[in-house]
Design a protein around this motif. Structure first.
Motif, PDB file in Angstrom:
ATOM      1  N   LYS A  88     -54.602  -3.303 -46.194  1.00  0.00           N
ATOM      2  CA  LYS A  88     -53.511  -2.622 -46.895  1.00  0.00           C
ATOM      3  C   LYS A  88     -52.626  -3.659 -47.579  1.00  0.00           C
ATOM      4  O   LYS A  88     -52.269  -4.671 -46.974  1.00  0.00           O
ATOM      5  N   TRP A  89     -52.282  -3.349 -48.846  1.00  0.00           N
ATOM      6  CA  TRP A  89     -51.473  -4.304 -49.613  1.00  0.00           C
ATOM      7  C   TRP A  89     -50.686  -3.571 -50.704  1.00  0.00           C
ATOM      8  O   TRP A  89     -51.257  -2.852 -51.500  1.00  0.00           O
ATOM      9  N   ALA A  90     -49.364  -3.731 -50.670  1.00  0.00           N
ATOM     10  CA  ALA A  90     -48.483  -3.214 -51.730  1.00  0.00           C
ATOM     11  C   ALA A  90     -48.762  -1.744 -52.061  1.00  0.00           C
ATOM     12  O   ALA A  90     -48.779  -1.352 -53.223  1.00  0.00           O
ATOM     13  N   GLY A  91     -48.995  -0.948 -51.043  1.00  0.00           N
ATOM     14  CA  GLY A  91     -49.253   0.476 -51.256  1.00  0.00           C
ATOM     15  C   GLY A  91     -50.710   0.821 -51.486  1.00  0.00           C
ATOM     16  O   GLY A  91     -51.073   1.994 -51.513  1.00  0.00           O
ATOM     17  N   VAL A  92     -51.548  -0.184 -51.681  1.00  0.00           N
ATOM     18  CA  VAL A  92     -52.987   0.064 -51.841  1.00  0.00           C
ATOM     19  C   VAL A  92     -53.570   0.269 -50.443  1.00  0.00           C
ATOM     20  O   VAL A  92     -53.581  -0.645 -49.625  1.00  0.00           O
ATOM     21  N   ASP A  93     -54.026   1.477 -50.187  1.00  0.00           N
ATOM     22  CA  ASP A  93     -54.494   1.849 -48.846  1.00  0.00           C
ATOM     23  C   ASP A  93     -55.611   2.873 -48.998  1.00  0.00           C
ATOM     24  O   ASP A  93     -55.410   3.948 -49.571  1.00  0.00           O
ATOM     25  N   ARG A  94     -56.787   2.554 -48.488  1.00  0.00           N
ATOM     26  CA  ARG A  94     -57.916   3.468 -48.701  1.00  0.00           C
ATOM     27  C   ARG A  94     -57.707   4.830 -48.029  1.00  0.00           C
ATOM     28  O   ARG A  94     -58.400   5.793 -48.368  1.00  0.00           O
ATOM     29  N   GLN A  95     -56.750   4.942 -47.100  1.00  0.00           N
ATOM     30  CA  GLN A  95     -56.447   6.259 -46.511  1.00  0.00           C
ATOM     31  C   GLN A  95     -55.978   7.245 -47.581  1.00  0.00           C
ATOM     32  O   GLN A  95     -56.115   8.459 -47.423  1.00  0.00           O
ATOM     33  N   ASP A  96     -55.433   6.711 -48.687  1.00  0.00           N
ATOM     34  CA  ASP A  96     -54.963   7.586 -49.763  1.00  0.00           C
ATOM     35  C   ASP A  96     -56.106   8.262 -50.512  1.00  0.00           C
ATOM     36  O   ASP A  96     -55.875   9.176 -51.309  1.00  0.00           O
ATOM     37  N   LEU A  97     -57.336   7.806 -50.284  1.00  0.00           N
ATOM     38  CA  LEU A  97     -58.477   8.508 -50.869  1.00  0.00           C
ATOM     39  C   LEU A  97     -58.585   9.914 -50.294  1.00  0.00           C
ATOM     40  O   LEU A  97     -59.166  10.806 -50.912  1.00  0.00           O
ATOM     41  N   LEU A  98     -58.031  10.104 -49.105  1.00  0.00           N
ATOM     42  CA  LEU A  98     -58.111  11.404 -48.430  1.00  0.00           C
ATOM     43  C   LEU A  98     -56.937  12.283 -48.840  1.00  0.00           C
ATOM     44  O   LEU A  98     -56.262  12.888 -48.020  1.00  0.00           O
ATOM     45  N   PHE A  99     -56.703  12.356 -50.167  1.00  0.00           N
ATOM     46  CA  PHE A  99     -55.509  13.070 -50.653  1.00  0.00           C
ATOM     47  C   PHE A  99     -55.545  14.552 -50.317  1.00  0.00           C
ATOM     48  O   PHE A  99     -54.505  15.191 -50.182  1.00  0.00           O
ATOM     49  N   ALA A 100     -56.729  15.114 -50.164  1.00  0.00           N
ATOM     50  CA  ALA A 100     -56.802  16.535 -49.798  1.00  0.00           C
ATOM     51  C   ALA A 100     -56.157  16.765 -48.434  1.00  0.00           C
ATOM     52  O   ALA A 100     -55.413  17.732 -48.236  1.00  0.00           O
ATOM     53  N   ASP A 101     -56.424  15.845 -47.505  1.00  0.00           N
ATOM     54  CA  ASP A 101     -55.800  15.946 -46.186  1.00  0.00           C
ATOM     55  C   ASP A 101     -54.295  15.748 -46.266  1.00  0.00           C
ATOM     56  O   ASP A 101     -53.525  16.417 -45.578  1.00  0.00           O
ATOM     57  N   ILE A 102     -53.873  14.792 -47.106  1.00  0.00           N
ATOM     58  CA  ILE A 102     -52.434  14.519 -47.265  1.00  0.00           C
ATOM     59  C   ILE A 102     -51.721  15.753 -47.796  1.00  0.00           C
ATOM     60  O   ILE A 102     -50.668  16.156 -47.289  1.00  0.00           O
ATOM     61  N   ILE A 103     -52.306  16.398 -48.792  1.00  0.00           N
ATOM     62  CA  ILE A 103     -51.697  17.596 -49.364  1.00  0.00           C
ATOM     63  C   ILE A 103     -51.704  18.738 -48.346  1.00  0.00           C
ATOM     64  O   ILE A 103     -50.722  19.461 -48.187  1.00  0.00           O
ATOM     65  N   ARG A 104     -52.810  18.868 -47.630  1.00  0.00           N
ATOM     66  CA  ARG A 104     -52.928  19.941 -46.640  1.00  0.00           C
ATOM     67  C   ARG A 104     -51.919  19.782 -45.507  1.00  0.00           C
ATOM     68  O   ARG A 104     -51.385  20.762 -44.993  1.00  0.00           O
ATOM     69  N   THR A 105     -51.627  18.523 -45.109  1.00  0.00           N
ATOM     70  CA  THR A 105     -50.740  18.309 -43.956  1.00  0.00           C
ATOM     71  C   THR A 105     -49.276  18.086 -44.339  1.00  0.00           C
ATOM     72  O   THR A 105     -48.381  18.411 -43.574  1.00  0.00           O
ATOM     73  N   HIS A 106     -49.027  17.529 -45.541  1.00  0.00           N
ATOM     74  CA  HIS A 106     -47.653  17.170 -45.919  1.00  0.00           C
ATOM     75  C   HIS A 106     -47.025  18.094 -46.955  1.00  0.00           C
ATOM     76  O   HIS A 106     -45.808  18.041 -47.149  1.00  0.00           O
TER      77      HIS A 106
END
Length: 198
Positions: A88-106
């Motif tokens: 992880k570096w300066a906001g670059v985080d491969r967890q953000d590829l899972l945006f469907a989960d982020i939208i579903r949960t947040h």
């Protein structure tokens, strides 16, 4: 229409709670093919470093955090292989590829779906008139103002045009990283995470 544009809000549940507390709030969430988004964001950060952006040189932003099982290259900025493997570096985080989960949960637990518009950024580039009409209708912008808004959009030069590209997943030399990302997405995919895009 008064609003803010912040690509980081939906990543943070506390921030989303504050946003959701605003009466009659409406959200537009731009989504993109995950691997293309990740590559683009990495290139964006690398270009900012190349332009000498001072905030990226600060100690807290320069920090690179990697999984224990992965040996960091030791380079700064981190290599494409580093971030693909979970650094992880300066906001670059491969967890953000899972945006469907982020939208579903947040997003959806806090804001009613009727007040959320999901927009494909690829669609915005391919069919701008059609997508902007959806946005106008979503916000209830009067027809009188639509042409003026459209004139401003058309006259504004695209941002980051000709931006330097540091990596491309289509390059033969990055086949391993492409496969790593594809496997990461496959392992973390949830059927109920799929989103309907406009």
């Amino acid at each position: 229409v008064i609003g803010i544009k912040d690509p980081n809000i939906i990543r943070h549940e506390d921030a989303m709670r504050r946003v959701a507390s605003i009466r009659d709030i409406k959200l537009i969430v731009g989504v993109r093919e995950p691997m293309a988004y990740f590559q683009s964001f990495y290139n964006y950060r690398r270009a900012a470093v190349a332009r000498g952006k001072k905030w990226l040189m600060e100690k807290k932003t320069k920090k690179v955090v990697c999984p224990r099982a992965y040996k960091h290259s030791g380079q700064w900025p981190p290599t494409w292989r580093d971030v693909v493997n979970g650094c992880k570096w300066a906001g670059v985080d491969r967890q953000d590829l899972l945006f469907a989960d982020i939208i579903r949960t947040h997003v959806f637990p806090l804001v009613p779906p009727s007040r959320v518009l999901l927009v494909s950024t690829e669609g915005l580039a391919a069919k701008p008139r059609e997508i902007y009409q959806l946005i106008f209708d979503f916000f209830g912008i009067h027809e009188f103002f639509q042409e003026e808004v459209w004139r401003i959009i058309v006259s504004k030069p695209p941002e980051h045009k000709g931006a330097q590209r540091f990596v491309s997943m289509c390059d033969e030399g990055h086949r391993e990283e492409h496969n790593t990302l594809a496997c990461f997405l496959h392992k973390n995919f949830h059927a109920k995470s799929t989103l309907e895009l406009y």
